[in-house]
Enzyme design. Structure first.
Site, PDB file in Angstrom:
ATOM      1  N   ARG A 116       9.105  -2.901   0.435  1.00 43.56           N
ATOM      2  CA  ARG A 116      10.405  -2.262   0.168  1.00 43.56           C
ATOM      3  C   ARG A 116      10.386  -1.287  -1.006  1.00 43.56           C
ATOM      4  NH1 ARG A 116      14.577  -6.815  -0.433  1.00 43.56           N
ATOM      5  NH2 ARG A 116      12.783  -8.199  -0.599  1.00 43.56           N
ATOM      6  N   THR A 162       2.023 -17.578   0.016  1.00 39.76           N
ATOM      7  CA  THR A 162       1.853 -17.978  -1.389  1.00 39.76           C
ATOM      8  C   THR A 162       0.923 -19.190  -1.523  1.00 39.76           C
ATOM      9  OG1 THR A 162       3.924 -19.217  -1.199  1.00 39.76           O
ATOM     10  CG2 THR A 162       4.058 -17.036  -2.183  1.00 39.76           C
ATOM     11  N   ARG A 204      -0.131  46.858 -39.148  1.00 43.32           N
ATOM     12  CA  ARG A 204       0.592  47.233 -37.928  1.00 43.32           C
ATOM     13  C   ARG A 204       0.606  48.749 -37.848  1.00 43.32           C
ATOM     14  NH1 ARG A 204       5.745  45.364 -41.128  1.00 43.32           N
ATOM     15  NH2 ARG A 204       6.286  47.340 -42.133  1.00 43.32           N
TER      16      ARG A 204
HETATM   17  C1  UD1 Z   1       8.861 -17.036  -2.534  1.00 38.78           C
HETATM   18  C2  UD1 Z   1       9.097 -18.521  -2.331  1.00 38.78           C
HETATM   19  C3  UD1 Z   1      10.596 -18.787  -2.291  1.00 38.78           C
HETATM   20  C4  UD1 Z   1      11.251 -18.283  -3.568  1.00 38.78           C
HETATM   21  C5  UD1 Z   1      10.920 -16.802  -3.777  1.00 38.78           C
HETATM   22  C6  UD1 Z   1      11.414 -16.388  -5.128  1.00 38.78           C
HETATM   23  C7  UD1 Z   1       7.233 -19.281  -0.981  1.00 38.78           C
HETATM   24  C8  UD1 Z   1       6.784 -19.701   0.360  1.00 38.78           C
HETATM   25  N1  UD1 Z   1       8.500 -18.937  -1.097  1.00 38.78           N
HETATM   26  O1  UD1 Z   1       9.362 -16.391  -1.388  1.00 38.78           O
HETATM   27  O2  UD1 Z   1      10.847 -20.180  -2.155  1.00 38.78           O
HETATM   28  O3  UD1 Z   1      12.652 -18.488  -3.496  1.00 38.78           O
HETATM   29  O4  UD1 Z   1       9.503 -16.592  -3.729  1.00 38.78           O
HETATM   30  O5  UD1 Z   1      11.257 -15.011  -5.260  1.00 38.78           O
HETATM   31  O6  UD1 Z   1       6.458 -19.302  -1.918  1.00 38.78           O
HETATM   32  N2  UD1 Z   1       1.999 -13.288  -2.775  1.00 38.78           N
HETATM   33  C9  UD1 Z   1       0.628 -13.286  -2.755  1.00 38.78           C
HETATM   34  N3  UD1 Z   1      -0.010 -13.495  -1.586  1.00 38.78           N
HETATM   35  C10 UD1 Z   1       0.649 -13.729  -0.417  1.00 38.78           C
HETATM   36  C11 UD1 Z   1       2.058 -13.727  -0.454  1.00 38.78           C
HETATM   37  C12 UD1 Z   1       2.706 -13.505  -1.645  1.00 38.78           C
HETATM   38  O7  UD1 Z   1      -0.007 -13.091  -3.797  1.00 38.78           O
HETATM   39  O8  UD1 Z   1       0.003 -13.923   0.597  1.00 38.78           O
HETATM   40  C13 UD1 Z   1       2.682 -13.063  -4.057  1.00 38.78           C
HETATM   41  C14 UD1 Z   1       3.572 -11.839  -4.066  1.00 38.78           C
HETATM   42  O9  UD1 Z   1       2.858 -10.710  -4.502  1.00 38.78           O
HETATM   43  C15 UD1 Z   1       4.646 -12.238  -5.045  1.00 38.78           C
HETATM   44  C16 UD1 Z   1       4.743 -13.748  -4.871  1.00 38.78           C
HETATM   45  O10 UD1 Z   1       3.530 -14.151  -4.284  1.00 38.78           O
HETATM   46  O11 UD1 Z   1       4.256 -11.989  -6.378  1.00 38.78           O
HETATM   47  C17 UD1 Z   1       5.911 -14.169  -4.001  1.00 38.78           C
HETATM   48  O12 UD1 Z   1       5.748 -13.630  -2.727  1.00 38.78           O
HETATM   49  P1  UD1 Z   1       6.951 -13.190  -1.798  1.00 38.78           P
HETATM   50  O13 UD1 Z   1       6.450 -12.676  -0.538  1.00 38.78           O
HETATM   51  O14 UD1 Z   1       7.896 -12.331  -2.559  1.00 38.78           O
HETATM   52  O15 UD1 Z   1       7.630 -14.608  -1.535  1.00 38.78           O
HETATM   53  P2  UD1 Z   1       9.071 -14.840  -0.997  1.00 38.78           P
HETATM   54  O16 UD1 Z   1       9.063 -14.789   0.478  1.00 38.78           O
HETATM   55  O17 UD1 Z   1      10.025 -13.993  -1.701  1.00 38.78           O
END
Ligand code: UD1
Ligand code: MG
Length: 452
Positions: A8, A72, A434
């Protein structure tokens, strides 16, 4: 965790490298983490890994790649081989920049190496967040688990207490839990949040630490959210300065991207940007719309509006601007005056020297009380090398002069307006170089020819 894509943001730059107050989002988190003195510090990289890893190279944090990015939980799996067997692991998000050290510390303490501690917050609109499930409905019941928004039932979506994405876990348990995760959910991802139910099932206590201030836990997913956090951060910095006695004309129109040290009775008008390390002495006044980076402004100096200062020092009681430009290596002594459209680079001006209008001083050493006329310049560059111009004390340079360096104008000397000076002059001498004025009486200008 800093491996996510940040779709986004609609940017080629990895999200965690976007800047807030002049520092990458991830850098904010690393700087704050450093205050805790962690044993080891890992950054999970993936999307834009090369750029992210080179950006953090100086921080001492160890990058661990996550390829591809499967959630995550999968992210944390990547560091498992590097983690110690005991102690506490604090998990933070690279895109939540304003988390404070005290909150991190409280979270780590709540874990204490044997409990799972979650940082939660209650939001009016919890859309998109993982919801905290508790025994009984109210905040205060035992934590049972976290359900992601996309997996939540309509009833669960009513819950307003959410997981902020930050937790502290006993390292040994964390390692075992994350390796046991599955991706059987709405997004087909390995959810770190599923370890909460695992802890509950094993009878490991789960505690929720509530974040006091929402600003601390807000993440950046879009330029809109980035701009919002920038304003909140700037307002926080402005409030600190106001409380220290600095008179900001409008705290909403103030930007500090670095550190600003201030004396007493400092006044800063609207629209100024301070970058790097800036010091403002007692009673300094900065007019509207100045950009000041890495500079020391001594007591009583006045910086008039629309002035740019970078890598320079301004002496006590000096007057600079409006529309002046001080470039790196400009060193102004006491009571120096630099006026509109005057550029100074790599030059020292001794006490009381003045260059008030439309002038350039580059690679010059200017003595006390020198008056440097409008439109005069130092020709410091011969096309290959830079040379110095020395203007000794009490010299008067007329308007529109070119001082071709290397050249020295002797003390107390005068240079007539419009002169191009290529040879050094003696102290006290008047130098004029000059073309002589020619006047032809009753001279008729050419007339336009009539059309044929
Ligand atoms: C996550 C949480 C959610 C929480 C929210 C808060 C999980 C499953 N969910 O959701 O409960 O309310 O954050 O903002 O954890 N990232 C990686 N590798 C990945 C995926 C993500 O490093 O494969 C990192 C992202 O860069 C970011 C963080 O993890 O810094 C969170 O990832 P994001 O995709 O924003 O998680 P949400 O779906 O928002
Ligand atoms: Mg998110």
């Amino acid at each position: 965790m800093a491996a996510g894509k940040g779709t986004r943001m609609k940017s080629r730059l990895p999200k965690v490298l976007h800047k807030l107050a002049g520092r990458a989002l991830l850098q904010h988190v690393l700087d704050t983490t450093a205050q805790l003195g962690p044993h080891r510090n890992f950054v999970i990289t993936g999307h834009g890994a090369d750029a992210v890893e080179s950006a953090i190279a100086a921080s001492g944090a160890l990058p661990v790649r996550q390829m591809p990015q499967l959630g995550t939980g999968h992210a944390v799996q990547q560091v498992v081989p590097h983690l110690a067997d005991g102690g506490t692991t604090l998990i933070l998000n690279g895109d939540v920049p304003l988390i404070e050290a005290a909150t991190m510390q409280a979270l780590a303490q709540a874990c204490g190496g044997h409990q799972l501690a979650l940082l939660t917050i209650t939001l009016d609109d919890a859309t998109g967040y993982g919801r905290i499930l508790r025994s009984g409905d109210a905040v205060g019941g035992r934590v049972l688990g976290i359900v992601e928004h996309k997996d939540a039932s309509p009833a669960q979506r009513q819950i307003r207490e959410v997981y902020t994405g930050m937790m502290a876990a006993p390292t040994a348990l964390l390692k075992r839990w994350v390796m046991a995760l599955t991706n059987n959910n709405a997004q087909g991802e390995f959810y770190l949040t599923d370890i909460v139910a695992m802890a509950v099932a094993e009878g490991v206590p789960v505690v929720a630490t509530h974040a006091a201030d929402e600003t601390e836990v807000l993440g950046v997913n879009s330029p809109l959210q980035l701009a919002d956090l920038e304003r909140r951060f700037q307002r926080r910095q402005a409030d600190v300065l106001l409380e220290a006695g600095v008179r900001l004309a409008d705290p909403a129109r103030f930007d500090l991207r670095g550190t600003l040290a201030t004396g007493q009775d400092v006044e800063i008008d609207v629209g100024c940007v301070f970058e790097g390390t800036v010091t403002l002495g007692d009673e300094v006044r900065v007019g509207a719309h100045c950009v000041i980076r890495d500079a020391q402004i001594a007591a009583g100096a006045v910086i008039h509006p629309f002035t740019h200062i970078e890598g320079a020092s301004v002496g006590p009681g000096a007057l600079v601007g409006p529309y002046a430009r001080l470039r790196p290596g400009a060193e102004l002594g006491a009571e120096v005056h630099i006026g509109n459209f005057v550029e100074v680079k790599n030059s020292t001006l001794a006490a009381g020297a003045k260059a008030n209008h439309l002038a350039y001083l580059g690679d010059a050493t200017v003595g006390e009380r020198v008056n440097y006329g409008a439109g005069s310049i130092t020709a410091n560059y011969d096309g290959a090398n830079k040379h110095r111009t020395v203007i000794e004390a009490d010299v008067h340079i007329g308007s529109n002069c070119v001082l071709v360096a290397p050249v020295t104008i002797g003390a107390g000397g005068t240079v007539g307006g419009g002169s191009t000076i290529t040879k050094s002059t003696e102290p006290g001498a008047l130098s004029v170089a000059r073309g002589k004025q020619v006047s032809i009486a009753n001279w008729a200008r050419p007339q336009k020819k009539p059309k044929a």
